[in-house]
Design an enzyme around this catalytic site. Structure first.
Site, PDB file in Angstrom:
ATOM      1  CG  ASP A   1      -1.933   1.051   1.286  1.00 29.97           C
ATOM      2  OD1 ASP A   1      -2.781   1.044   0.395  1.00 29.97           O
ATOM      3  OD2 ASP A   1      -1.908   1.910   2.207  1.00 29.97           O
TER       4      ASP A   1
ATOM      5  CD  GLU B   1      16.345 -14.455   3.822  1.00 29.87           C
ATOM      6  OE1 GLU B   1      15.689 -15.039   4.708  1.00 29.87           O
ATOM      7  OE2 GLU B   1      16.938 -13.381   4.009  1.00 29.87           O
TER       8      GLU B   1
END
Ligand code: NOJ
Length: 576
Positions: free
Chosen positions: A237, A286
């Site tokens: 956002d 990751e």
């Protein structure tokens, strides 16, 4: 306030959805492939999707119960607008606890079950992340107020003394996107008037100061919390707002609203934001299964939007230039070309979107003369729907990823005549704000039945947080299912074909073919076959040579003896 799943009962992370082949390249373009590059992502606005407990407010168990509908619709992923603990001053975009589900929407266990069920159905889940501001009820902000001037917590937000002899004037001239000043004055613990704090949106949404290291640490931890829960990505956002220009300089203009989105502002699209996204990308990478992030970044140009999706930053950014384009062949061609060209150097897919929870639905925008993304008139409904269906087929034939907003598959219009007393959009209550009428696109979905809330809640005659128009009985999922002329079946067919014909979403280019005025004709090729899309944005039918065999049309279409007539405001997909 954080809802912790007790360690013993904490579920293991939901396994990521089955990943598309990693590390392979598209046969035509040589571009890397990933599930998100041509994904169709469906936005669920949880409070308006499905209400499981009959309180009039949609919730996570409601979404969960409707996942098979989304699988059958043929979308790849679901983006959920915020469901976190929140006083709901801005429908959940004011987060009080980023690691808790608001009781109105359910529990963390409900979120976990939703993610697991979605993955079992082959759907990915993207959650909203709100890093520009918190709720004023967030623990940090509450402590900053309680502890008064000198509180170390104040450095995590933008507290400043006022101007004028008694500090009675705001620290600078910035205005809130929702209207009025972007500053609110605090009262000190001893009752005297205190410093001001910055809020680019409602006063209940204080902006974080991202220069403070604790803010970055906290958001990296929040990212991991949801990644560990198994989500496949984040919608970020106000991604362009986190970093403010040093010293918070005056804008020096009282036409801020006109500048928004057209100019670099001291509070938007500052170059410093990109360092934040580089650290986030490392975290996303990751995790297994290609977790992604999509930026809600309103920038002056598509070229500046492309900065957010450089290879070491976020994966996608919403294409608001496309959303803002009128139903006009020449304008559409220009925005398609500039969007594709802007994304090519950074190797990011273009994205396409026609509706979301902040703008007037496209069936209503196209029912009216061009006039921006906030339309208050009902317009010509039939024309709007006809254009909306054609616009959707155009969008779904473009290379890249497409975003759908719940209810557009039903052809829902905006509800333009909501009584003022039921409205909840905070910008409606703040004079001169940019938006103000966003409730019209947030009315709960009609699923079935003759009586409101039309299957949105469990009981006929039960409540819904915004009233649905009586005519929505005829637009429900139940009514449209199996009707080959319905908008729902058009979306289902389009999404099925998009999966069967990789030429529809893959790649990075369209090949434009000669076309008369008001008409677009383009070709898309892939190793699996070729395809032509014809779009007539004009009010008159156009006769032309049929490019091939009709696959799908937004309105009745035939090709006879190699000739076809493109009906006014229509799109046809052709196999060639
Ligand atoms: C963008 C969101 O989409 C909108 O609904 C919200 O009001 C603002 N950001 C502030 O969070």
């Amino acid at each position: 306030m954080t809802q912790n799943l007790a360690d013993a009962s904490r579920p293991a992370a939901a396994a990521p959805a089955p990943a598309a082949a990693l590390g392979t390249a598209d046969a035509n373009s040589g571009e890397p492939r990933g599930w998100w590059r041509d994904a169709v992502i469906y936005q669920v606005y949880p409070r308006s999707f499905a209400d499981s407990n009959g309180d009039g407010m949609g919730d996570l168990p409601g979404v969960r119960s409707r996942l098979p509908y989304l699988r059958d619709l043929g979308v790849d992923a679901v983006w959920l607008s915020p469901f976190y603990a929140s006083p709901q001053a801005d429908a959940g975009y004011d987060v009080a606890d980023y690691r808790a589900v608001d009781p109105m929407f359910g529990t963390l266990l409900d979120a976990d079950a939703l993610i697991r069920d979605a993955h079992a159905l082959g759907l990915r889940i993207i959650v909203d992340l709100v890093p520009n501001h918190s709720s004023d009820q967030h623990e940090w902000f509450q402590r900053a107020l309680r502890e008064g001037p000198g509180s170390a917590l104040r450095d995590r937000y933008h507290f400043r003394p006022g101007q004028g002899t008694d500090g009675e004037l705001p620290p600078n001239d910035w205005e809130s996107i929702f209207g009025g000043p972007a500053w609110t004055r605090t009262t000190n613990p001893d009752g005297t008037p205190g410093d001001w704090y910055l809020h680019l949106f409602a006063p209940e949404q204080p902006d974080f100061d991202w220069d403070h290291p604790a803010v970055g640490d906290e958001f990296r931890s929040i990212l991991r919390f949801w990644l560990d829960m198994g989500v496949d990505g984040f919608r970020v956002d106000v991604a362009h707002g986190l970093v403010k220009a040093p010293g918070l300089p005056d804008l020096g203009s009282h036409d801020q609203l006109k500048l928004l989105g057209n100019d670099v502002m001291p509070f938007f699209d500052q170059d410093g934001v990109h360092e934040i996204y580089r650290t986030w990308r490392r975290i996303l990478d990751e995790y297994p299964g290609e977790r992604i992030a999509v930026a809600e970044a309103w920038t002056p140009t598509v070229e500046r939007t492309a900065n957010y999706v450089r290879p070491d930053e976020l994966h996608q950014a919403f294409n608001f230039q496309y959303l803002g384009t009128s139903w006009d062949a020449a304008e559409l061609r220009t925005v398609i070309d500039t969007s594709l060209a802007a994304m090519r150097p950074v190797h990011a897919p273009a994205t396409w979107v026609l509706s979301n929870h902040d703008v007037t639905r496209h069936a209503t925008r196209f029912a009216n003369p061009p006039g921006g993304t906030q339309i208050r008139e009902r317009g010509d409904r039939e024309l709007g729907l006809r254009r909306a269906r054609a616009a959707t087929l155009l969008m779904l034939a473009l290379p890249g990823s497409a975003y759908l907003y719940q209810g557009e598959e039903l052809g829902l219009p905006d509800v333009t005549d909501l009584p003022d007393e039921v409205r909840q959009d905070p910008s409606f209550f703040r004079a001169s704000g940019q938006d103000g009428f966003r409730d019209g696109c947030r009315v709960p979905l009609p699923w079935s039945g003759e009586q409101a809330p039309y299957g949105f809640g469990p009981t006929a005659g039960g409540p819904s947080w915004l009233p649905q128009p009586a005519e929505w009985a005829g637009l429900s999922v139940e009514v449209q299912t199996g009707d080959p002329t319905s908008t729902l079946e058009l979306y289902r067919s389009a999404l099925t074909l998009r999966r069967e014909h990789p030429a529809l979403g893959a790649g990075t280019a369209v090949t434009w073919l000669d076309a008369p005025a008001d008409v677009l004709v383009f070709r898309r090729d892939s190793a699996a076959g070729s395809f032509v899309c014809t779009v007539n944005t004009g009010a008159e039918p156009v006769r032309m040579t049929a490019p091939g065999r009709i696959l799908l049309a937004s309105t009745e279409a035939v090709a006879v003896e190699g000739e076809t007539v493109l009906a006014a405001n229509s799109t046809i997909w052709w196999a060639v």
